[in-house]
Design a protein around this motif. Sequence first.
Motif, PDB file in Angstrom:
ATOM      1  N   GLN A  23      45.869  35.414  39.407  1.00 46.98           N
ATOM      2  CA  GLN A  23      45.087  34.914  40.585  1.00 46.98           C
ATOM      3  C   GLN A  23      43.973  36.100  40.907  1.00 46.98           C
ATOM      4  O   GLN A  23      42.868  35.723  41.421  1.00 46.98           O
ATOM      5  CB  GLN A  23      46.113  35.120  41.639  1.00 46.98           C
ATOM      6  CG  GLN A  23      47.230  33.962  41.619  1.00 46.98           C
ATOM      7  CD  GLN A  23      48.108  33.802  42.815  1.00 46.98           C
ATOM      8  OE1 GLN A  23      48.305  34.882  43.590  1.00 46.98           O
ATOM      9  NE2 GLN A  23      48.779  32.803  42.979  1.00 46.98           N
ATOM     10  N   GLY A  24      44.031  37.373  40.493  1.00 51.10           N
ATOM     11  CA  GLY A  24      43.182  38.420  40.814  1.00 51.10           C
ATOM     12  C   GLY A  24      42.070  38.219  39.839  1.00 51.10           C
ATOM     13  O   GLY A  24      40.905  38.250  40.068  1.00 51.10           O
ATOM     14  N   LEU A  25      42.374  37.938  38.668  1.00 53.83           N
ATOM     15  CA  LEU A  25      41.281  37.790  37.620  1.00 53.83           C
ATOM     16  C   LEU A  25      40.572  36.355  37.885  1.00 53.83           C
ATOM     17  O   LEU A  25      39.283  36.614  37.652  1.00 53.83           O
ATOM     18  CB  LEU A  25      42.001  37.670  36.228  1.00 53.83           C
ATOM     19  CG  LEU A  25      42.358  38.852  35.718  1.00 53.83           C
ATOM     20  CD1 LEU A  25      43.115  38.651  34.330  1.00 53.83           C
ATOM     21  CD2 LEU A  25      41.200  39.778  35.276  1.00 53.83           C
ATOM     22  N   ASP A  51      34.907  42.679  45.245  1.00 55.90           N
ATOM     23  CA  ASP A  51      35.413  43.421  46.228  1.00 55.90           C
ATOM     24  C   ASP A  51      36.980  43.223  46.240  1.00 55.90           C
ATOM     25  O   ASP A  51      37.692  44.265  46.723  1.00 55.90           O
ATOM     26  CB  ASP A  51      35.185  43.378  47.691  1.00 55.90           C
ATOM     27  CG  ASP A  51      33.476  43.445  47.789  1.00 55.90           C
ATOM     28  OD1 ASP A  51      32.872  44.449  47.274  1.00 55.90           O
ATOM     29  OD2 ASP A  51      32.668  43.010  48.592  1.00 55.90           O
ATOM     30  N   TYR A  52      37.336  42.401  45.289  1.00 57.30           N
ATOM     31  CA  TYR A  52      39.009  42.307  45.613  1.00 57.30           C
ATOM     32  C   TYR A  52      39.293  43.394  44.416  1.00 57.30           C
ATOM     33  O   TYR A  52      38.922  43.648  43.301  1.00 57.30           O
ATOM     34  CB  TYR A  52      39.122  40.812  44.867  1.00 57.30           C
ATOM     35  CG  TYR A  52      40.683  40.585  44.782  1.00 57.30           C
ATOM     36  CD1 TYR A  52      41.445  40.312  46.030  1.00 57.30           C
ATOM     37  CD2 TYR A  52      41.462  40.501  43.526  1.00 57.30           C
ATOM     38  CE1 TYR A  52      42.666  39.844  45.906  1.00 57.30           C
ATOM     39  CE2 TYR A  52      42.706  40.203  43.551  1.00 57.30           C
ATOM     40  CZ  TYR A  52      43.248  39.929  44.640  1.00 57.30           C
ATOM     41  OH  TYR A  52      44.826  39.716  44.802  1.00 57.30           O
ATOM     42  N   ARG A  53      40.567  43.569  44.722  1.00 58.45           N
ATOM     43  CA  ARG A  53      41.327  44.514  43.709  1.00 58.45           C
ATOM     44  C   ARG A  53      42.784  44.137  43.702  1.00 58.45           C
ATOM     45  O   ARG A  53      43.399  43.796  44.521  1.00 58.45           O
ATOM     46  CB  ARG A  53      41.268  46.105  44.395  1.00 58.45           C
ATOM     47  CG  ARG A  53      40.138  46.626  44.520  1.00 58.45           C
ATOM     48  CD  ARG A  53      39.529  46.920  43.199  1.00 58.45           C
ATOM     49  NE  ARG A  53      38.057  47.522  43.365  1.00 58.45           N
ATOM     50  CZ  ARG A  53      36.983  46.802  43.407  1.00 58.45           C
ATOM     51  NH1 ARG A  53      36.890  45.773  43.509  1.00 58.45           N
ATOM     52  NH2 ARG A  53      35.696  47.747  43.260  1.00 58.45           N
ATOM     53  N   VAL A  54      43.391  44.088  42.296  1.00 60.03           N
ATOM     54  CA  VAL A  54      44.732  43.638  42.007  1.00 60.03           C
ATOM     55  C   VAL A  54      45.468  44.653  42.685  1.00 60.03           C
ATOM     56  O   VAL A  54      45.583  45.768  42.579  1.00 60.03           O
ATOM     57  CB  VAL A  54      44.877  43.567  40.642  1.00 60.03           C
ATOM     58  CG1 VAL A  54      46.129  43.115  40.290  1.00 60.03           C
ATOM     59  CG2 VAL A  54      43.796  42.397  39.978  1.00 60.03           C
ATOM     60  N   SER A  55      46.668  44.491  43.431  1.00 58.53           N
ATOM     61  CA  SER A  55      47.503  45.051  43.869  1.00 58.53           C
ATOM     62  C   SER A  55      48.885  44.955  43.265  1.00 58.53           C
ATOM     63  O   SER A  55      49.741  44.209  43.708  1.00 58.53           O
ATOM     64  CB  SER A  55      47.645  44.972  45.653  1.00 58.53           C
ATOM     65  OG  SER A  55      48.221  43.838  45.585  1.00 58.53           O
ATOM     66  N   VAL A  56      49.254  45.677  42.183  1.00 62.81           N
ATOM     67  CA  VAL A  56      50.353  45.721  41.383  1.00 62.81           C
ATOM     68  C   VAL A  56      50.809  47.116  41.303  1.00 62.81           C
ATOM     69  O   VAL A  56      50.473  48.041  40.720  1.00 62.81           O
ATOM     70  CB  VAL A  56      50.427  45.169  39.970  1.00 62.81           C
ATOM     71  CG1 VAL A  56      51.519  45.082  39.344  1.00 62.81           C
ATOM     72  CG2 VAL A  56      49.785  43.536  40.030  1.00 62.81           C
ATOM     73  N   ASN A  57      51.781  47.308  42.070  1.00 61.96           N
ATOM     74  CA  ASN A  57      52.329  48.933  42.254  1.00 61.96           C
ATOM     75  C   ASN A  57      53.625  48.953  41.322  1.00 61.96           C
ATOM     76  O   ASN A  57      54.745  48.868  41.626  1.00 61.96           O
ATOM     77  CB  ASN A  57      52.938  48.906  43.833  1.00 61.96           C
ATOM     78  CG  ASN A  57      51.747  48.937  44.793  1.00 61.96           C
ATOM     79  OD1 ASN A  57      50.653  49.283  44.630  1.00 61.96           O
ATOM     80  ND2 ASN A  57      52.010  48.264  45.984  1.00 61.96           N
ATOM     81  N   ARG A  58      53.192  49.039  40.075  1.00 58.01           N
ATOM     82  CA  ARG A  58      54.187  49.712  38.972  1.00 58.01           C
ATOM     83  C   ARG A  58      53.675  50.630  38.160  1.00 58.01           C
ATOM     84  O   ARG A  58      52.415  50.963  38.209  1.00 58.01           O
ATOM     85  CB  ARG A  58      54.218  48.132  38.202  1.00 58.01           C
ATOM     86  CG  ARG A  58      54.685  47.068  38.866  1.00 58.01           C
ATOM     87  CD  ARG A  58      54.597  45.462  37.895  1.00 58.01           C
ATOM     88  NE  ARG A  58      55.558  46.013  36.838  1.00 58.01           N
ATOM     89  CZ  ARG A  58      56.431  45.253  36.691  1.00 58.01           C
ATOM     90  NH1 ARG A  58      56.999  44.702  37.799  1.00 58.01           N
ATOM     91  NH2 ARG A  58      57.498  45.606  35.784  1.00 58.01           N
ATOM     92  N   ILE A  83      41.993  46.677  35.231  1.00 52.96           N
ATOM     93  CA  ILE A  83      41.331  45.609  35.643  1.00 52.96           C
ATOM     94  C   ILE A  83      40.331  46.211  36.924  1.00 52.96           C
ATOM     95  O   ILE A  83      39.445  45.733  37.222  1.00 52.96           O
ATOM     96  CB  ILE A  83      42.206  44.429  36.126  1.00 52.96           C
ATOM     97  CG1 ILE A  83      42.878  43.467  35.001  1.00 52.96           C
ATOM     98  CG2 ILE A  83      41.593  43.354  36.916  1.00 52.96           C
ATOM     99  CD1 ILE A  83      43.854  42.382  35.597  1.00 52.96           C
ATOM    100  N   ASN A  84      41.120  46.789  37.802  1.00 55.25           N
ATOM    101  CA  ASN A  84      40.336  47.513  39.122  1.00 55.25           C
ATOM    102  C   ASN A  84      39.279  48.335  38.659  1.00 55.25           C
ATOM    103  O   ASN A  84      38.357  48.494  39.087  1.00 55.25           O
ATOM    104  CB  ASN A  84      41.425  48.305  39.932  1.00 55.25           C
ATOM    105  CG  ASN A  84      42.568  47.103  40.580  1.00 55.25           C
ATOM    106  OD1 ASN A  84      42.093  45.800  40.841  1.00 55.25           O
ATOM    107  ND2 ASN A  84      43.479  47.600  41.089  1.00 55.25           N
TER     108      ASN A  84
END
Length: 371
Positions: free
Chosen positions: A92-94, A103-110, A121-122
Amino acid sequence: MNNPLPQFKQTKKIQIHILNRMVISFVISIVASVMINNILITIVAKISDGLEWNGLLNIFPYILTPIFILIFTFTFLVSTRKIGRDPVSLEQGLQLISEGNLDYRVSVNRQDELGRVASNINHMTEQLQQLIVKEREMEKSKMDMITGISHDLRTPLTSIIGYIELLRTDSFQDKAEYDRFVQNTYNKATHLKKLLDDLFEYTRLTSVDTQLNLNKVNLYQLLDQLLFEFEPLAQENGIHIEKEIGDAPIMACVDSDKIARAIDNLLMNALKYSLKPGTIYIRMNIRHEQIRVEVENIGTPLTLEQKDKLFDRFYKVDYSRSSEGIQSGSGLGLSIARNIAELHQGTLTLHHTDNVFTFQLSLPAHINSKH
């Protein structure tokens, strides 16, 4: 060629990660199934004692397998929920980024492979955003350059056409006025040539394949000759020259024509923007293997914004303090001087305190001849 070993290791890590989830789910399912089975057997045994339902105990071996499958499926889905959810979040982020939302940043906290993918990606998005901003600035700078060139060239050209029209139609009263028209036309043509020379020099200096003609030069002799030629012009404009350049040879491997151009630009800048009458101070010395040439004058103080833009191409401080007897330049003089300094692995800086301006041209005493 990419090394396949790191990719192989990362693939194995992902497979082991999923396998661990399966093993944990399997163990939990066995333990839970056995516990549930024992509990149900105990309950049914107590109930069947009074009701003679002992046949119920025979069906529990058949119930155990579905219970195990249900518990395993539920446990595995719960333990791998993030593994399935995070790729969806990345997708979805891509999609948002590809639609132009930088301005969107992918938020995957892993901290695993998916976390590194999200971080990359960010990082890619930030670099792309910076590249677009830089391209827009370059485009604006290009348009400003075209506007500056058009304005600076049109002014003297319009004057030349005007004077030639007056001469062509014999619109002069006497020989004195004729001579004045001719002299003014010559002055404007000379000014136009100077603007074109500045533009040509600037484009040549900013070219990626710029070459320096390096030779061993006595900078004291070079500067002394420049000041000898500059002094009459300074006196005509009410400027006194104070020089502190010593009398000992200062040898350096430089492109003498370009260094002379840089110093001449600094001298002309000081002459234009000095308070008249006034004094221009020229100093030269060697400190810590650095050859320093300083040109100092007193003028009208600059604002912080003007100071920051002073070395920009085509930037001109439009003050009444500029000499009326000196034609306006192209706004490239200081930019050309700085480019020449940087080509020689040196610097050109401005120290501005109140109304005192000190331009410092620094060159290394030993310049690499690879240019």
